[in-house]
Design a protein around this motif. Structure first.
Motif, PDB file in Angstrom:
ATOM      1  N   ARG A 166     -26.585  42.172 -64.570  1.00 12.91           N
ATOM      2  CA  ARG A 166     -25.460  42.759 -65.251  1.00 12.91           C
ATOM      3  C   ARG A 166     -23.991  42.157 -64.880  1.00 12.91           C
ATOM      4  NH1 ARG A 166     -27.424  47.146 -61.932  1.00 12.91           N
ATOM      5  NH2 ARG A 166     -26.205  47.450 -60.362  1.00 12.91           N
TER       6      ARG A 166
ATOM      7  N   ARG B 211     -22.526  36.090 -72.544  1.00 10.46           N
ATOM      8  CA  ARG B 211     -22.120  37.417 -72.382  1.00 10.46           C
ATOM      9  C   ARG B 211     -22.666  37.994 -73.593  1.00 10.46           C
ATOM     10  NH1 ARG B 211     -18.589  41.004 -69.995  1.00 10.46           N
ATOM     11  NH2 ARG B 211     -17.281  39.388 -69.139  1.00 10.46           N
TER      12      ARG B 211
ATOM     13  N   ASP C 106     -16.863  34.481 -66.087  1.00 11.42           N
ATOM     14  CA  ASP C 106     -15.574  34.573 -66.585  1.00 11.42           C
ATOM     15  C   ASP C 106     -14.592  34.269 -65.379  1.00 11.42           C
ATOM     16  OD1 ASP C 106     -16.057  35.220 -68.960  1.00 11.42           O
ATOM     17  OD2 ASP C 106     -15.540  37.297 -69.056  1.00 11.42           O
TER      18      ASP C 106
ATOM     19  N   THR D 283     -23.468  39.047 -64.373  1.00 17.08           N
ATOM     20  CA  THR D 283     -23.082  37.504 -64.480  1.00 17.08           C
ATOM     21  C   THR D 283     -22.051  37.112 -65.669  1.00 17.08           C
ATOM     22  OG1 THR D 283     -25.058  37.571 -65.735  1.00 17.08           O
ATOM     23  CG2 THR D 283     -25.471  36.754 -63.543  1.00 17.08           C
ATOM     24  N   PRO D 284     -22.155  37.860 -66.526  1.00 14.63           N
ATOM     25  CA  PRO D 284     -21.014  37.641 -67.669  1.00 14.63           C
ATOM     26  C   PRO D 284     -19.768  37.914 -66.982  1.00 14.63           C
ATOM     27  CG  PRO D 284     -22.560  38.846 -68.682  1.00 14.63           C
ATOM     28  CD  PRO D 284     -22.975  39.224 -67.181  1.00 14.63           C
ATOM     29  N   ASP D 285     -19.199  38.698 -66.024  1.00 16.63           N
ATOM     30  CA  ASP D 285     -17.946  38.538 -65.421  1.00 16.63           C
ATOM     31  C   ASP D 285     -17.923  37.486 -64.270  1.00 16.63           C
ATOM     32  OD1 ASP D 285     -17.425  41.015 -66.713  1.00 16.63           O
ATOM     33  OD2 ASP D 285     -18.098  42.275 -65.166  1.00 16.63           O
TER      34      ASP D 285
ATOM     35  N   ALA E 188     -19.131  30.894 -71.585  1.00 20.71           N
ATOM     36  CA  ALA E 188     -19.137  32.156 -71.153  1.00 20.71           C
ATOM     37  C   ALA E 188     -19.239  33.110 -71.879  1.00 20.71           C
ATOM     38  CB  ALA E 188     -17.807  32.433 -70.100  1.00 20.71           C
ATOM     39  N   ALA E 189     -18.506  33.194 -73.255  1.00 22.00           N
ATOM     40  CA  ALA E 189     -18.687  34.201 -74.115  1.00 22.00           C
ATOM     41  C   ALA E 189     -20.000  34.357 -74.807  1.00 22.00           C
ATOM     42  CB  ALA E 189     -17.603  33.787 -75.225  1.00 22.00           C
TER      43      ALA E 189
END
Lengths: 121, 551, 166
Positions: free
Chosen positions: B99, B20, B106, B101-103, B16-17
């Motif tokens: 925008r 991001r 997580d 998708t990183p959240d 995930a990191a």
């Protein structure tokens, strides 16, 4: 006629070119005559905005009962939303152009069928 | 169920990191779309017609109520309050913003979920029998080996850039609910003469443009040699599979080009050189096995008076029980299938509210175990018969108690032209029109088992080649047409469907299916399913009826 | 000349490339050289006898088996990535290390992006010519992003099942 379309990078939403800007409604799209060099020029300008939009391309339009609509099904569905959820996507807003798109008969269609959208649901 | 430990969790968090950072580099312009696209695809993120689509992995179709609730929450928060379960037993969200998708990744990681290897030319989610651990038919719990494969294949350094995507299916039952014979590798567990466990290894099945039922290249592979053997298969494929044409790049093309005998020889030669240290130690297999053992089954009579009385009082419950309940290995328990094929609904779709109802039922009545089937339904694998009336009532109130498992309206359909950038024609609305023809449940039950599978393009995500009735959407001069095939099967009796005749226009497909069913009802002999009648009688009576009707 | 990054004892460093790659139609310069397979097969013997260090660049469709008997004399095997998504060189690298016990440098050349760094290291690459302009620091961060690994490969990292036993 033609219109210029793309998907916005940040959210993927379908957008159309109108006077130097990207707009969300097909009804607001600028229509280019088939031989208008401004169409390819706009396409080139759009492709020069890689942090704003992706998949920039011109689409063919066809006249249906006085309103210009995308020729292909695929592009009508992009301009409207999915036919299985009529309250999802751009079609949710309604209006004359949406209604025209939903009922458009294509010039290339030979049979009497081919309403893109089921009218009843 | 298998629980992620700190090591599994760290892998998901690291991924995930990483993503991001990649999204930030894309939005800033540091990465071009050409560079970013393969990276987002590795995280299951596609650009479709209306928005991005995020495909969340549900490893071997198994999830717990906490995970299901999280999916419901993501659907409500970042999508339009629903999700779509796929034929790979994953879940797709169709209205995702890049925008966000990183959240989202997580949030998924909080419940040990991710989108790792849900796209790209890598080893994809393994399909396992959705009745694993619950059916009396199986010789072992295939989830153990599916988890072994999950770990081995995750971020595999040699096999993450294969010629094309790669899909495993694994079952331990003679009744195949995984379509093992039309996978890149199908593993069917058996016991050898000495009682030892092993796999029949089937390689090079597949659908798409060039469908094949895969040949068996090894009748019996001892279980402890699974990883070295599949590593040999993957190495032969990675080195020799075609890369010049994406439509000829799947392993099925390599197997067919070399011939089964030569392909097997190459695999065996490679296998002979691979050290046994690649195989998983027995202690790790035992650790994984222990995670799947449910120990708290109650000792119950095989007949539940509560359930029998409730059925007698409610014909609707009795119908649900006839069609959606399957035998459990323990007396007094049942496997409950939850149909996501409500008449007029989108096959495989579940609203966030419905996901939460299923999560609650899994929590309260189902040993916290929920499965996804490749036929786009859900399963509560361990429900006490005493509890079935309550489970059914809750499903009915949520609109997901449709009693049609394996019946004509239990249709597989890909998202098709309503969502998919690759599609030529719609699939969902064809499914809706067909289901509507069989709205009368008595008629549907009278027709019996009939598997209709619909794909909106030749990539065959809707498995049309192996439908008893298969329907393929094609584009003819901008118009949607549909090619029908008959006699396919993805089960243990796998076969590819035969073409019925010229493609039909959109508004004639449901009527044609109705006609095919009428021919079957007329021609069938006692005990025959649609598929059996077709195999006995051939295509002629069906073809005649559909195309006579056309003139 | 592209940047060369070497991974030495777990640490990525930008280094001067001591080798020059020579295409088939180029004149031979002085010094240490990396040749195509066919040129190595015709001229390698002479160059080695001159005391030069010699490497071979294998294209993605050339297999390490072709070098089996020459490996002890080679200082570098460069493996090509004609595009980011072509994974054949991962198998070549792993076989070089695991099957042939090659101790020289295994170098990734072509369309090499930092996103591949972890995979490349695990199959035995120890030198990289990134096509994305990655610095040694960026390469290092990408290569070591994942704290754990799930399976055995050509590196010394212990898979999670061994970590669990410990």
């Amino acid at each position: 006629m033609k219109a210029l379309t793309a998907n916005r990078l940040s959210d993927g939403d379908v957008v159309f070119w109108s006077a130097g800007q990207w707009v969300e409604r097909f009804a607001d799209a600028h229509l280019f005559a088939d031989d208008d060099p401004a169409g390819p020029e706009a396409e080139k300008a759009g492709k020069g905005q890689p942090t704003v939009v992706i998949d920039v391309y011109l689409i063919d339009l066809v006249e249906s009962e006085g309103i210009w609509t995308p020729l292909s099904y695929r592009e009508r569905i992009r301009a409207l939303g999915p036919t299985n959820h009529l309250h999802h996507g751009k079609q949710a807003e309604g209006g004359a152009v949406i209604a025209a798109l939903q009922q458009a008969h294509g010039a290339s269609r030979s049979t009497g069928r081919v309403n893109l959208i089921k009218r009843t649901k | 169920m298998y629980q992620y430990d700190t090591l599994d969790k760290a892998m998901v968090a690291d991924r995930a990191a990483e993503f991001r950072g990649q999204v930030a580099r894309r939005l800033s312009g540091e990465l071009t779309e050409d560079q970013f696209k393969p990276l987002r695809l590795m995280n299951g993120l596609y650009l479709q017609l209306h928005a991005y689509m995020l495909r969340v992995a549900i490893p071997y179709g198994s999830l717990n109520p906490t995970q299901m609730r999280k999916l419901a929450w993501i659907g409500r928060t970042y999508d339009k309050g629903y999700g779509h379960f796929t034929t790979r037993t994953n879940l797709q969200f169709h209205w995702i913003k890049l925008r966000d998708t990183p959240d989202i990744l997580d949030h998924l990681a909080e419940v040990d979920m991710h989108a790792i290897q849900t796209s790209g030319n890598c080893i994809r989610n393994v399909t396992a029998d959705p009745y694993a651990g619950a059916t009396a038919e199986e010789v072992d719990d295939p989830r153990v080996w599916a988890e072994v494969l999950r770990q081995w294949s995750t971020f595999h350094p040699e096999f993450s850039f294969l010629p094309r995507k790669f899909k495993f299916a694994i079952t331990a039952s003679p009744k195949d609910r995984t379509a093992a014979r039309v996978h890149d590798i199908g593993l069917v567990m058996r016991r050898g003469r000495d009682g030892a466990l092993g796999f029949e290894v089937i390689v090079g099945g597949g659908m798409g443009r060039t469908p094949y039922v895969g040949p068996t290249i090894r009748e019996f592979l001892p279980v402890d040699q699974l990883l070295s053997y599949v590593e040999a298969i993957l190495r032969v494929y990675n080195r020799h599979g075609r890369r010049d044409n994406k439509y000829k790049a799947r392993i099925k093309i390599l197997v067919a080009a070399l011939g089964t005998e030569e392909f097997t020889r190459q695999v065996d030669a490679e296998w002979a050189k691979i050290g046994a240290e690649i195989n998983l130690p027995d202690a790790e297999v035992a650790r994984i096995r222990a995670a799947f053992a449910i120990v708290d089954f109650e000792t119950l009579p095989s007949r539940s008076e509560t359930f029998e009385a409730a059925k007698a009082a409610s014909p609707a419950l009795a119908r649900f029980a006839r069609n959606n309940l399957k035998p459990h290995k323990r007396p007094g328990y049942a496997i409950v299938e939850i149909s996501l094929k409500g008449i007029g609904e989108t096959p495989g779709d579940a609203t966030s509210d419905q996901m939460e109802v299923v999560a609650d039922l899994g929590e309260r009545y189902g040993h916290r175990d929920i499965r996804v089937t490749h036929e786009q339904n859900l399963v509560l694998p361990h429900v006490k018969l005493d509890d079935v009336p309550a489970v059914w009532a809750a499903l009915r109130d949520a609109g997901i108690a449709t009693p049609n498992i394996n019946l004509v309206s239990d249709i597989i359909a890909c998202p098709g032209l309503d969502y998919c950038a690759l599609a030529n024609a719609r699939a969902i609305s064809i499914a809706q029109l067909i289901a509507d023809k069989f709205r009368d449940p008595d008629r549907a039950e009278n027709v019996g088992e009939l598997k209709i599978k619909i794909s909106g393009c030749i990539n065959a995500c809707g498995h049309h080649h192996v439908g008893h009735i298969g329907i393929l959407g094609v584009d003819k001069k901008g118009e949607e047409f549909y090619q029908l095939t008959l006699g396919g099967s993805g089960a243990e009796d796998a076969s590819l469907g035969a073409m019925l005749g010229p493609a039909l226009p959109y508004d004639r497909v449901a009527g044609a299916v109705d006609t095919l069913v009428e021919v079957y009802l007329r021609e069938r002999q006692p005990g025959e399913r649609f598929l059996d009648t077709f195999r006995r009688a051939g295509v002629a009576p069906f073809k005649e009826a559909v195309y006579a009707d056309a003139h | 000349m592209p940047t060369l990054i070497e991974m030495i004892d777990g640490s990525a460093r930008s280094v001067d490339d001591g080798f020059v790659f020579v295409a088939d139609d180029q004149d031979l310069p002085e010094g240490d050289l990396i040749l195509t397979l066919s040129r190595f097969q015709t001229e390698g013997e002479v160059l080695l006898s001159q005391g030069r260090r010699v490497g071979v660049k294998l294209l993605a469709d050339q297999e390490v088996e072709a070098l089996a008997y020459d490996l002890p004399r080679l200082s570098v095997v460069a493996l090509d990535f004609p595009k980011f998504g072509d994974g054949r060189s991962y198998s070549n690298a792993r076989l070089l290390r695991e099957r042939y016990g090659f101790k020289g440098q295994v170098r990734a050349v072509g369309d090499v992006l930092r996103e591949q760094a972890g995979f490349l290291l695990r199959v035995g690459f120890d030198a990289f010519e990134p096509a994305d302009g990655s610095s040694a620091n960026e390469w290092q961060a990408a290569a070591l992003r994942y704290r754990h690994v799930f399976q055995r490969a050509a590196d010394a990292r212990a898979p999670v099942y061994l970590e669990r036993e410990a």
